[in-house]
Design a protein around this motif. Structure first.
Motif, PDB file in Angstrom:
ATOM      1  N   VAL A  89     -33.390  -0.954  16.989  1.00 51.09           N
ATOM      2  CA  VAL A  89     -33.407  -1.724  15.736  1.00 51.09           C
ATOM      3  C   VAL A  89     -34.709  -1.479  14.978  1.00 51.09           C
ATOM      4  N   ALA A  90     -34.580  -1.111  13.708  1.00 53.04           N
ATOM      5  CA  ALA A  90     -35.757  -0.890  12.878  1.00 53.04           C
ATOM      6  C   ALA A  90     -35.510  -1.312  11.431  1.00 53.04           C
ATOM      7  N   THR A  91     -34.479  -2.153  11.226  1.00 50.36           N
ATOM      8  CA  THR A  91     -34.196  -2.684   9.892  1.00 50.36           C
ATOM      9  C   THR A  91     -33.719  -4.124  10.029  1.00 50.36           C
ATOM     10  N   GLU A  92     -33.669  -4.825   8.914  1.00 48.04           N
ATOM     11  CA  GLU A  92     -33.418  -6.257   8.929  1.00 48.04           C
ATOM     12  C   GLU A  92     -32.010  -6.638   9.373  1.00 48.04           C
ATOM     13  N   THR A  93     -30.989  -5.965   8.860  1.00 47.75           N
ATOM     14  CA  THR A  93     -29.615  -6.404   9.138  1.00 47.75           C
ATOM     15  C   THR A  93     -29.260  -6.382  10.617  1.00 47.75           C
ATOM     16  N   PRO A  94     -29.472  -5.263  11.339  1.00 47.41           N
ATOM     17  CA  PRO A  94     -29.143  -5.303  12.766  1.00 47.41           C
ATOM     18  C   PRO A  94     -30.011  -6.271  13.551  1.00 47.41           C
ATOM     19  N   LEU A  95     -31.254  -6.493  13.111  1.00 43.84           N
ATOM     20  CA  LEU A  95     -32.097  -7.485  13.780  1.00 43.84           C
ATOM     21  C   LEU A  95     -31.432  -8.854  13.715  1.00 43.84           C
ATOM     22  N   ARG A  96     -31.019  -9.249  12.526  1.00 47.64           N
ATOM     23  CA  ARG A  96     -30.402 -10.551  12.352  1.00 47.64           C
ATOM     24  C   ARG A  96     -29.095 -10.650  13.147  1.00 47.64           C
ATOM     25  N   GLU A  97     -28.290  -9.595  13.103  1.00 49.63           N
ATOM     26  CA  GLU A  97     -27.003  -9.611  13.798  1.00 49.63           C
ATOM     27  C   GLU A  97     -27.172  -9.693  15.304  1.00 49.63           C
ATOM     28  N   ARG A  98     -28.114  -8.931  15.861  1.00 53.85           N
ATOM     29  CA  ARG A  98     -28.321  -8.948  17.317  1.00 53.85           C
ATOM     30  C   ARG A  98     -28.846 -10.303  17.776  1.00 53.85           C
ATOM     31  N   VAL A  99     -29.749 -10.881  16.995  1.00 55.31           N
ATOM     32  CA  VAL A  99     -30.301 -12.195  17.353  1.00 55.31           C
ATOM     33  C   VAL A  99     -29.197 -13.249  17.317  1.00 55.31           C
ATOM     34  N   LYS A 100     -28.383 -13.224  16.280  1.00 58.00           N
ATOM     35  CA  LYS A 100     -27.295 -14.198  16.170  1.00 58.00           C
ATOM     36  C   LYS A 100     -26.334 -14.079  17.344  1.00 58.00           C
ATOM     37  N   ALA A 101     -25.978 -12.847  17.721  1.00 60.59           N
ATOM     38  CA  ALA A 101     -25.047 -12.642  18.831  1.00 60.59           C
ATOM     39  C   ALA A 101     -25.649 -13.120  20.145  1.00 60.59           C
TER      40      ALA A 101
END
Length: 574
Positions: free
Chosen positions: A96-108
């Protein structure tokens, strides 16, 4: 304990019969079979369809394999199970090196966790600067382009969960608003290391602020550890892994014991505490071989040097990109998460430990990656063997990554040592290995050299990897790596140092038969014959009938551990 064989065995009805299969047994005396009959946790027949059918009773479950390929259950020579469970439940941010996957992984991740637990770790950005490696650089040396998240990226999905994430190299940490509140941190009362912009905390913490957040982290509950373990067990079963040689921290043993008590343990555990525990284990009355078919302890793990992912493996000559030779593992570092007390420093520490545990009958499994690290532990082991005299020793050098030349493999053979390797390392590291160590890469992951010298090879994964890389536990991918030495996208053409490729038969034996022998369990598992544990895997294609490049596409359809079906995919899930 093995069941009685002979006439009494012949009278038994089977609980399970698998027929019409292409079985690779791993047994040199009888390498192929059509069918197996299972009673309880043991095989009672491995042979022809008719021989298995003779044990069919009114309650026998019969599975028609439809000509599919069957192997003994895969035995992984090197896992960090507790870390893997935490990573599967938590947030794996290595890529992860961008905002969208960071948010998605944290939420999951928050959705998978026990209520009230902290979400920690993540190791974001491990893969974002591979271009720096390709240019001969070091990821940590190019901070300007690195992803630096702000807490606003995750606060909206955090709910009531406190979060402390870190970059892969531990150079940056990110706390969400809940974590800052629990730690008592606010820009209204500045603390060293709390980053504030326009009176608002960004979530970046270091120094005193980081220490304050860490003090607020609630210990992981036993319920959370069980939840993580169940997820990791299910993952291994889906891949056909039936035993793991696990690098086991003390807190994990009670988890295994409780899962076994509940009947939920679906993988056999060969637990490896660290070398410095030998005296405590002996004092507690835990002798080498302690345990049962599900959990046992026979070997202990030590450390000589660091890892190549962060350039701390120890070499005779400096690494080309850093000008440094690497590091000795320091036993005085009490902050180490694994193996404090089991390294090379102070200078006589490893020798003292190996003499002590050998006298008590334990086997040593010692991590060594760089050429100087490997030679150094060989010298110490030879001294122990010479001084203490002959005895049964199934000692390993873990990773055995970069030897100096073929003579080193011959020394392994002379001393009776085992090379515990993880083939996926080769196809992951090849992208930058030559740029770091130049011509020495010729002797990196020298699998064929070890085989030709007569050194036993063990295969496994190092799952889930390090803070610098993620490693798969999938045996199909690892067999592909050993037999092709190609990256997953097929590079370089012909394979990386293709003279070190192995044949499939050797690779399968290194993943089954050899690993069982290395844990002292060759009479109990690792191959398929009457009297052994019913640990086996049905695979969707014949591994011997396809090109090696297709091995990575094969998958386990049915996994059986101790006679119990622990994974079933179509057509066996019906």
């Amino acid at each position: 304990m093995l069941p009685l064989l002979g006439a009494a065995l012949g009278a038994q009805d089977a609980d399970l019969i698998v027929r019409n299969a292409r079985i690779w047994t791993g047994d040199s005396a009888s390498p192929n079979a059509q069918a197996m009959a299972v009673r309880g946790d043991r095989l009672i027949v491995v042979g022809a369809n008719a021989a298995a059918a003779a044990h069919r009773g009114a309650r026998t479950r019969v599975i028609d394999a439809g000509g599919r390929f069957v192997t003994p259950g895969f035995i992984d020579d090197h896992t960090h199970f507790a870390q893997a469970g935490g990573l599967l439940i938590g947030a794996n941010l290595l890529d992860v090196a961008t905002e969208t996957p960071l948010r998605e992984r944290v939420k999951a991740a928050i959705g998978r966790m026990s209520p009230g637990m902290w979400l920690t770790g993540g190791d974001w950005g491990a893969y974002e600067a591979w271009a720096a490696n390709s240019a001969g650089g070091d990821r940590a040396s190019q901070p300007s382009a690195r992803f630096t998240p702000d807490r606003r990226m995750i606060d909206s999905v955090s709910g009531t969960t406190p979060i402390l994430l870190n970059r892969w190299d531990r150079s940056a940490y990110l706390a969400n608003g809940v974590a800052l509140e629990k730690a008592g941190l606010s820009c209204a009362q500045p603390v060293e290391g709390l980053e504030c912009r326009n009176g608002r905390a960004t979530g970046a913490v270091s120094g005193a602020a980081l220490a304050q957040v860490r003090r607020a982290i609630a210990p992981k509950t036993f319920d959370q550890r069980l939840r993580e373990a169940r997820t990791a067990l299910a993952h291994l079963s889906e891949l056909g892994v039936t035993t793991i040689h696990d690098n086991t921290p003390p807190a994990q043993l009670p988890v295994y014991t409780e899962l076994k008590r509940r009947g939920e343990l679906t993988v056999h555990i060969f637990a490896r505490p660290t070398l410095d525990k030998w005296n405590e284990l002996t004092y507690a009355g835990i002798s080498p071989g302690f345990g049962d078919d599900w959990i046992h302890i026979r070997a202990l793990k030590g450390f000589v040097d660091g890892i190549q992912g962060n350039s701390t493996a120890r070499f005779y000559e400096p690494q080309l990109h850093s000008g440094r030779r690497g590091e000795w593992r320091d036993s005085t570092n009490t902050a180490a998460t694994e193996g404090a007390g089991s390294g090379m420093n102070p200078p006589d520490n490893m020798e003292r430990l190996l003499f002590g545990l050998d006298s008590a009958g334990w086997w040593a499994n010692v991590h060594a990656i760089g050429d100087e690290a490997i030679d150094s532990v060989l010298t110490i082991m030879e001294k122990v063997f010479t001084t203490n005299g002959p005895k049964e020793r199934r000692w390993r050098i873990i990773h055995s990554q970069v030897i100096r030349n073929a003579a080193v493999a011959q020394k392994y053979k002379r001393l009776g040592l085992i090379a515990e390797v993880q083939p996926y390392h080769a196809i992951d590291d090849m992208r930058w290995m030559e740029e770091r160590i130049g011509a020495r890469a010729r002797w990196a992951y020298a699998f064929k050299t070890f085989k030709d010298a007569g050194v036993p090879l063990l295969f496994g994964s190092d799952w889930p990897g390090t803070n610098a890389s993620w490693y798969t536990a999938n045996p199909m991918t690892i067999l592909y790596a050993a037999t092709t030495r190609l990256t997953l996208d097929g590079k370089p053409e012909g394979g990386w140092f293709p003279e070190q490729r192995l044949d499939l038969e050797t690779s399968l034996r290194s993943y089954t038969v050899n690993n069982a022998w290395a844990e002292g369990e060759e009479a109990n598992k690792g191959s398929l014959s009457a009297g052994k544990l019913a640990d086996f895997v049905v695979i969707d294609r014949d591994l011997f009938a396809i090109p090696a490049t297709q091995l990575k596409d094969a998958r386990a359809l049915l996994t059986v551990v101790g006679g119990r079906i622990v994974h079933a995919a179509s057509p066996f899930s019906r």
